[in-house]
Design a protein around this motif. Structure first.
Motif, short mmCIF file in Angstrom:
data_model
loop_
_atom_site.label_atom_id
_atom_site.label_comp_id
_atom_site.label_asym_id
_atom_site.label_seq_id
_atom_site.Cartn_x
_atom_site.Cartn_y
_atom_site.Cartn_z
N THR A 61 -0.98 0.89 4.25
CA THR A 61 -1.94 -0.21 4.24
C THR A 61 -1.37 -1.45 3.52
O THR A 61 -1.59 -2.58 3.96
N GLU A 81 0.23 1.76 -8.41
CA GLU A 81 0.76 3.03 -7.90
C GLU A 81 1.32 3.80 -9.10
O GLU A 81 2.29 3.37 -9.71
N ASP A 134 -8.05 4.29 -2.59
CA ASP A 134 -7.71 5.33 -1.62
C ASP A 134 -7.05 6.54 -2.29
O ASP A 134 -5.88 6.82 -2.07
C1 LIG Z 1 -3.41 8.49 -0.38
S1 LIG Z 1 -1.99 7.83 -1.15
C2 LIG Z 1 -2.13 6.11 -0.84
C3 LIG Z 1 -1.86 5.62 0.55
C4 LIG Z 1 -2.03 4.13 0.71
N1 LIG Z 1 -3.32 3.67 0.22
C5 LIG Z 1 -1.87 3.70 2.15
O1 LIG Z 1 -2.85 3.60 2.88
O2 LIG Z 1 -0.73 3.45 2.54
C6 LIG Z 1 -2.39 7.93 -2.83
C7 LIG Z 1 -1.32 7.34 -3.78
O3 LIG Z 1 -1.94 7.18 -5.06
C8 LIG Z 1 -1.01 7.50 -6.08
N2 LIG Z 1 -1.83 7.89 -7.25
C9 LIG Z 1 -2.31 9.12 -7.55
N3 LIG Z 1 -3.12 9.06 -8.64
C10 LIG Z 1 -3.16 7.76 -9.02
C11 LIG Z 1 -3.84 7.06 -10.04
N4 LIG Z 1 -4.65 7.70 -10.90
N5 LIG Z 1 -3.70 5.71 -10.13
C12 LIG Z 1 -2.89 5.06 -9.24
N6 LIG Z 1 -2.20 5.67 -8.25
C13 LIG Z 1 -2.33 7.00 -8.13
C14 LIG Z 1 -0.15 8.61 -5.49
O4 LIG Z 1 1.13 8.61 -6.11
C15 LIG Z 1 -0.11 8.22 -4.01
O5 LIG Z 1 1.05 7.47 -3.71
#
Ligand SMILES: C[S@@+](CC[C@H](N)C(=O)[O-])C[C@H]1O[C@@H](n2cnc3c(N)ncnc32)[C@H](O)[C@@H]1O
Length: 279
Positions: A61, A81, A134
């Motif tokens: 995204t 991230e 997300d």
């Molecule tokens: C579902 S993926 C995101 C995909 C992205 N939104 C897209 O559509 O391309 C979730 C991401 O959040 C990161 N993540 C996990 N926990 C997090 C946190 N508490 N705060 C920020 N990022 C986090 C993970 O490393 C992962 O890369």
């Protein structure tokens, strides 16, 4: 590269991108406002969809949003991230492909940066924000969402109803303190409220007299989607319909919804969700 999938990944991206395009068309008419795109779980920039037989990489995204230029781009982009490797990958991709855009990529917990954003927007009222949250699981605390009250934020949020809330709501109601604490932090409600909402007290007549036990509501996942919507309505004026994401066995995994203080934004979000809903 991030690896997760399901064709809702693509549908979710399409919904946020369609909404962002409509948002920027409107923002273009109000040059007095500055636009910010905030992505709380930004990923690495691309997504490796692994459906066992075929690995197909699609743009995440973050990149799809950065590609929008017509009629305007966002004035600023803020990507959060937590994973250092993903953060560096995303940062490098943006530097190479979008050298003229004003962006920040930070390796932090989304909750911390949601709070910083609320402070920033309070001090800078000319900013309007499109936020995309997300997560995989229940990592967004209710107090981070509550901090967005009365701010110019349109919030698209993926709520892990089947994947998260429902898994903690054990069938017999015997939920550990740790899990109850997690539900409380996520929903911003106390455990008595949560248990009353999702369980009915039942009585059994046994040899030793009456025994009480808890019975979980049949439709706990739908109820958790509706409950989160109600919670969002305590912070924002409007919340959209939900786009309900199901797995291959037809179980609900997530509810995806948009919260806003703006009636036009609500209409656009529902228009973006509706055609997908019908499929
Ligand atoms: C579902 S993926 C995101 C995909 C992205 N939104 C897209 O559509 O391309 C979730 C991401 O959040 C990161 N993540 C996990 N926990 C997090 C946190 N508490 N705060 C920020 N990022 C986090 C993970 O490393 C992962 O890369």
């Amino acid at each position: 590269m991030n690896q997760f999938g399901g064709n809702w990944t693509e549908q979710k991206i399409e919904m946020v991108v369609s909404y962002a395009k409509a948002y920027l068309i409107i923002m273009n008419k109000y040059p007095q406002f500055k636009s910010l795109y905030f992505d709380g779980f930004a990923g690495s920039g691309d997504i490796n969809q692994n459906d066992e037989t075929d690995i197909d990489a699609i743009k995440g995204t973050a990149i799809r949003i950065l590609e929008i230029n017509d009629p305007k781009s966002f004035d600023r982009y803020y990507f959060v991230e937590k994973d250092e490797k993903n953060k560096s990958e995303l940062e490098n991709t943006i530097k190479q492909n979008f050298p003229n855009k004003l962006f920040h990529v930070v390796a932090e917990d989304c909750n911390v940066k949601l709070e910083s954003m609320a402070t920033f927007l309070t001090k800078n009222p000319s900013y309007r924000t499109l936020a995309f949250i997300d997560p995989y699981g229940m990592s967004v605390d209710w107090k981070s969402i509550q901090g967005l009250r009365n701010l110019g934020v349109d919030l698209w949020i993926l709520v892990p109803t089947g994947m998260g809330i429902n898994r903690l709501l054990k069938n017999d109601g015997k939920i550990s303190d740790a899990w109850l604490g997690k539900l409380e932090r996520f929903l911003g409600l106390d455990k008595e409220y949560i248990l009353n909402h999702f369980y009915k007290e039942k009585k059994n007549l046994t040899l030793f007299g009456e025994e009480t036990f808890l019975e979980k509501e049949q439709n706990a996942i739908e109820k958790s989607g509706a409950l989160y919507k109600e919670r969002l309505k305590t912070v924002f004026k409007f919340v959209s319909e939900s786009f309900v994401m199901k797995n291959s066995t037809n179980s609900i995994m997530y509810h995806f919804m948009m919260a806003t203080n703006n009636a036009t934004a609500l209409k656009i979000a529902n228009d973006v969700i509706k055609p997908k809903y019908k499929n």
